[in-house]
Motif scaffolding. Structure first.
Motif, short mmCIF file in Angstrom:
data_model
loop_
_atom_site.label_atom_id
_atom_site.label_comp_id
_atom_site.label_asym_id
_atom_site.label_seq_id
_atom_site.Cartn_x
_atom_site.Cartn_y
_atom_site.Cartn_z
N ALA A 79 -12.86 -51.87 8.24
CA ALA A 79 -13.43 -51.33 9.47
C ALA A 79 -13.85 -52.47 10.40
CB ALA A 79 -14.62 -50.43 9.14
N LYS A 80 -13.76 -52.19 11.69
CA LYS A 80 -14.09 -53.20 12.69
C LYS A 80 -15.60 -53.30 12.88
CE LYS A 80 -9.68 -53.70 13.43
NZ LYS A 80 -8.97 -54.89 12.91
N VAL A 81 -16.02 -54.41 13.47
CA VAL A 81 -17.43 -54.58 13.79
C VAL A 81 -17.84 -53.55 14.83
CG1 VAL A 81 -19.14 -56.16 14.78
CG2 VAL A 81 -17.40 -57.03 13.22
N GLY A 82 -18.94 -52.90 14.59
CA GLY A 82 -19.41 -51.85 15.48
C GLY A 82 -18.98 -50.46 15.06
N ALA A 83 -18.16 -50.36 14.00
CA ALA A 83 -17.71 -49.04 13.54
C ALA A 83 -18.89 -48.27 12.96
CB ALA A 83 -16.62 -49.21 12.51
N LEU A 84 -18.85 -46.95 13.12
CA LEU A 84 -19.92 -46.10 12.63
C LEU A 84 -19.78 -45.93 11.12
CD1 LEU A 84 -22.32 -44.18 13.20
CD2 LEU A 84 -20.62 -42.34 13.51
N VAL A 85 -20.91 -46.17 10.44
CA VAL A 85 -20.94 -45.99 8.98
C VAL A 85 -21.49 -44.61 8.64
CG1 VAL A 85 -21.89 -46.87 6.83
CG2 VAL A 85 -21.23 -48.46 8.64
N GLY A 86 -22.57 -44.19 9.25
CA GLY A 86 -23.19 -42.90 8.99
C GLY A 86 -24.45 -42.75 9.81
N ILE A 87 -25.07 -41.56 9.71
CA ILE A 87 -26.29 -41.26 10.46
C ILE A 87 -27.35 -40.76 9.49
CG2 ILE A 87 -27.30 -39.84 12.28
CD1 ILE A 87 -24.55 -39.66 13.57
N VAL A 88 -28.55 -41.35 9.61
CA VAL A 88 -29.69 -40.88 8.82
C VAL A 88 -30.54 -39.97 9.71
CG1 VAL A 88 -29.75 -42.86 7.28
CG2 VAL A 88 -31.02 -42.95 9.42
N THR A 89 -31.17 -38.98 9.06
CA THR A 89 -31.94 -37.99 9.80
C THR A 89 -33.35 -37.93 9.24
OG1 THR A 89 -29.94 -36.69 10.15
CG2 THR A 89 -32.03 -35.57 10.51
N ALA A 90 -34.35 -37.89 10.11
CA ALA A 90 -35.75 -37.74 9.75
C ALA A 90 -36.45 -36.96 10.84
CB ALA A 90 -36.42 -39.10 9.54
N ARG A 91 -37.49 -36.21 10.45
CA ARG A 91 -38.25 -35.41 11.42
C ARG A 91 -39.73 -35.51 11.12
NH1 ARG A 91 -40.35 -30.82 9.43
NH2 ARG A 91 -39.64 -30.11 7.37
N ASP A 92 -40.54 -35.18 12.10
CA ASP A 92 -41.99 -35.14 11.92
C ASP A 92 -42.35 -33.77 11.36
OD1 ASP A 92 -44.67 -35.45 11.96
OD2 ASP A 92 -44.89 -35.43 14.14
N PRO A 93 -42.97 -33.71 10.16
CA PRO A 93 -43.25 -32.41 9.57
C PRO A 93 -44.43 -31.67 10.21
CG PRO A 93 -44.12 -34.15 8.17
CD PRO A 93 -43.38 -34.82 9.28
N ASP A 94 -45.21 -32.36 11.06
CA ASP A 94 -46.35 -31.71 11.69
C ASP A 94 -45.89 -30.74 12.77
OD1 ASP A 94 -48.12 -33.20 10.11
OD2 ASP A 94 -47.98 -34.91 11.48
N GLY A 95 -46.85 -29.93 13.18
CA GLY A 95 -46.52 -28.90 14.17
C GLY A 95 -46.13 -29.49 15.51
#
Length: 803
Positions: free
Chosen positions: A396-412
């Motif tokens: 893969a070339k430099v700058g290629a996308l590897v993956g996406i991580v997801t996180a959220r704030d559990p508060d209201g």
């Protein structure tokens, strides 16, 4: 025998006893006859051969105890049938109490008791009776023994010797359950009358307990004794003699009965509901609260265990063995946003249940524990929470996308989240992450053969509160691309025997490839184009990623050609297919009849007939050992020689010593070496030498010189110098003749005064006297430093100078 009836009622009782127990004896003389020496029969009267039976009228007497009369108590009468009432017989008694407790009338034989008797102290008295001639006091009959027994009356009350008593009985015991035994003792005679027959009764506490009249066993009178109501009872038990009849004596004792516990009470929670509050961020295992169930029992009957009947998904309960409390703690993380209130049903159960009461009541109880969860500001939560696994091609070339991580704030409020990579897990900065979207991209070119996996840690924080942070592990797998050609596996060498046959397998080759295709490896083997015309060897692909090398001819000769090079082409399955050429080196070797290789070069082949490789190695090892031994011997010799030279040089340096300071006199032995001077007279060689004076005669010579005339002055001093010259010359000759010392010139200084010096000692202890023959006037010429000393030894000169 005719008893007397004039002694009243007591005398009558004693006489009746005597009549019932006495025995009668008769004295009948018996005669014997014997033959005299003349043969006539001679009648003999009573003599030493006549045996007279004892005629006592006596046996056993009785006397009542505790007699309180004022006159002596008549006991009985002794009488012999030889007494004809003429008053020529005297009666006497001896033994226990004779003369003190019991007295006898010498004329009539009547016995009286003079003291009050107690059967409990002494039950009988043994005495001896004797009838004597009143005039001569000679015994008329042998002494006879009789007994006076003390008759019992009921004068001792029963006594509880082991009281007060303490017993125990379990609560709820059935009626008639034995508790304990009490025993009273009566000192009266148990064989006479009912004085010692004791019966028992309860004076106090008869409502709850009874006592067996004869045995004294205390038993329960009711079946509902409850320890929780009353845990002990006090009883008064009475013992009465004379079998309880009127006039009997009695005694009492106290009995304490302790009611022991049984598990007859179930556990009970004081409340049916408890309320607790906890924050949603507390760790798993944190206690939420404590509840306790009470039990009216005691000891191990109060031991209980707790369990959760409902709501056990997020909470657990344990039992505190010290306090018997139920500890409710968190089993899984709590989430305010998911559920704010939880209800937990806790049940208490007795550990030790008595089977007798299982059907009466349930030995368990329940309560409800309500837990309220309070909201707190929580850090972002990754999805999935256990971490992410991503894959990327190694090309893969430099700058290629590897993956996406997801996180959220559990508060209201659901605040925005920012992402970053923990650089301690990615120090080479191979990956980058977008702080807003969480997209991970390449920062450098990848190589799966260098690292097939990369494990990094992604950090997520709230945009306006960076203290609220969480971390997640991200594993990135590098997918393989066929970018490495296959290579021959080591070793790259093979061997063939000179007498090999055509078609013989001499070597099997294999291949290594750094790539790891998902479908597995598949390699193809063939000879390189430049070896296609080879007539010596051929290659056969076995189809299992290996190939065999076979001979095509026979008759290899290592003296003509001992090495063959065979180029082999290896191709993988791709995609794309990559190939490489490797050269296999084949050595022609000499082999034995079994095909084992002996040698693979011409020189070694020629030498093998004379010396094997093992012999050559042994020979080299022996030579090496000899060389090491020679070097070791030379080193030791050189070391010894250097040590000896160092010792000699040290001796030379020590022979010349220069002293520039003023000495401390003969007593200062630390300033210089005195060993040479102390051995002044030790000349073992001088005894065999004829020339020169005898050094050992030096002290005697000086002493003789002093005795013969110590006032000769300069002539005596000159003689002393010549003697020392001879002494020094003798020492030089000895040093020259000594073969044990190195042949070096030496300078030796001898300054020993000798044991018989003319100057004697300079000490004032021995020389300060009027009888000294020495002249110390020269001390005044030595300067001001010796003026004081000159004043002690030559006072006359100083006085003259002073005048």
């Amino acid at each position: 025998m005719a008893p007397s009836w004039t002694a009243g009622a007591w005398t009558l009782f004693a006489a009746l006893g005597l009549i019932s127990c006495c025995s009668f004896g008769w004295c009948e003389p018996s005669r014997t006859s014997s033959l005299t020496p003349g043969g006539s029969r001679q009648e003999q009267g009573p003599s030493s051969l006549e045996r007279v039976k004892r005629g006592w009228v006596w046996n056993q007497f009785f006397v009542v105890e505790e007699y309180t009369g004022t006159e002596p108590l008549y006991v009985g009468k002794i009488h012999t049938d030889s007494d004809e009432g003429e008053g020529n017989i005297k009666y006497t008694i001896s033994g226990e109490g004779a003369g003190s407790i019991f007295i006898i009338d010498e004329l009539t034989g009547d016995i009286h008791a003079t003291e009050r008797l107690d059967r409990e102290e002494k039950a009988s008295y043994t005495l001896r009776a004797q009838a004597r001639d009143r005039l001569s006091n000679d015994p008329l009959e042998p002494e006879s023994e009789f007994v006076i027994k003390v008759q019992d009356i009921n004068d001792s009350e029963p006594k509880f010797l082991e009281g007060p008593y303490i017993g125990s009985v379990a609560e709820l015991s059935p009626i008639g359950t034995a508790v304990m035994n009490v025993t009273a003792s009566d000192a009266d005679d148990p064989t006479y009358g009912s004085s010692a027959r004791v019966v028992y009764s309860v004076l106090d506490g008869e409502k709850f307990f009874t006592v067996d009249r004869k045995t004294g066993t205390i038993m329960t009178a009711v079946a509902d004794l409850d320890r929780e109501t009353q845990d002990r009872y006090e009883l008064v038990v009475k013992a009465t003699d004379m079998a309880g009849q009127m006039g009997g004596l009695s005694g009492s004792t106290t009995v304490t009965i302790v009611i022991t516990d049984v598990n007859d009470n179930p556990p009970r929670f004081p409340q049916k509901m408890y309320h607790f509050s906890v924050s949603e961020g507390v760790a798993v295992g944190t206690p939420v609260g404590r509840v306790i169930a009470t039990d009216a029992d005691m000891g191990e009957n109060t031991d209980m265990s707790y369990l959760i009947k409902e709501g056990g998904d997020l909470f657990k309960v344990t039992t505190d063995v010290e306090t018997q409390e139920a500890v409710v703690s968190i089993k899984k993380p709590l989430d305010f946003e998911t559920k704010r209130t939880h209800s937990v049903v806790v049940e208490a159960v007795n550990k030790h249940v008595d089977p007798r009461f299982e059907d009466l009541v349930s030995f368990r109880d329940q309560t409800i524990v309500q837990v309220s969860v309070s909201d707190i500001d929580e850090p972002p939560i990754f999805q999935p929470a256990e971490g992410a696994i991503m894959e990327v091609q190694e090309d893969a070339k430099v700058g290629a996308l590897v993956g996406i991580v997801t996180a959220r704030d559990p508060d209201g409020k659901n605040k925005p989240v920012r992402f970053s990579i923990d650089r301690t897990t990615d120090q080479e900065m191979i990956f980058h992450i977008d702080p807003d979207s969480g997209a991970i991209t390449l920062g450098k070119i990848l190589d799966r053969e260098t690292a097939g996996w990369h494990n990094i840690t992604v950090k997520a924080v709230e945009a306006d509160n960076h203290t609220m942070a969480s971390h997640s592990a991200v594993s990135i797998r590098i997918l393989d691309v066929n970018d490495n050609p296959p290579e021959l596996a080591t070793p790259y060498e093979a061997s063939v025997c000179e007498d090999a046959k055509p078609g013989q397998l001499i070597h099997t080759i294999s291949v290594v490839d750094r790539d790891e295709p998902q479908s597995g490896h598949r390699f193809y083997f063939t000879l390189a184009p430049e070896a296609s015309s080879n007539r010596h060897f051929t290659l056969w692909d076995v189809k299992d990623n290996t190939a065999g090398i076979w001979t095509q001819r026979s008759g290899f000769n290592r003296h003509e050609q001992n090495v063959y090079f065979l180029p082999i082409l290896v191709v993988d399955s791709g995609p794309p297919s990559l190939s490489s050429t490797g050269t296999l080196t084949i050595h022609v070797c000499g082999c034995d009849t079994e095909g084992a290789i002996q040698s693979c070069n011409a020189t070694a082949y020629v030498m093998s007939a004379a010396l094997s490789p093992g012999a050559l190695i042994a020979l080299l090892v022996c030579m090496l050992i000899l060389i090491v031994l020679v070097l070791l011997i030379l080193t030791l010799k050189r070391h010894r020689k250097g040590q000896r030279m160092a010792e000699d040089e040290e001796d030379m340096r020590d022979n010349v010593i220069k002293y520039n300071d003023e000495g401390g006199g003969e007593q200062d032995t630390q300033a210089y070496d005195m060993s040479a001077l102390r051995n002044l007279y030790d000349f073992p060689e001088a005894k065999s030498c004829d020339s020169g004076p005898d050094i050992r005669s030096l002290p005697q010579w000086i002493q003789a010189n002093r005795v013969g005339g110590g006032a000769e002055g300069p002539a005596a001093a000159a003689a002393d110098f010549s003697l020392f010259k001879g002494y020094i010359r003798k020492k030089v000759e000895q040093a020259d003749a000594d073969l044990s010392v190195p042949p070096y010139d030496s300078f030796q200084t001898y300054a020993f005064e000798g044991t018989s010096s003319p100057a004697l000692s300079l000490s004032s202890i021995h020389t300060l006297s009027t009888t000294s023959e020495q002249d110390f006037s020269y001390l005044s010429d030595w300067g001001p430093r010796f003026r004081q000393l000159a004043g002690y030894y030559a006072p006359g000169n100083l006085e003259e100078e002073g005048s």
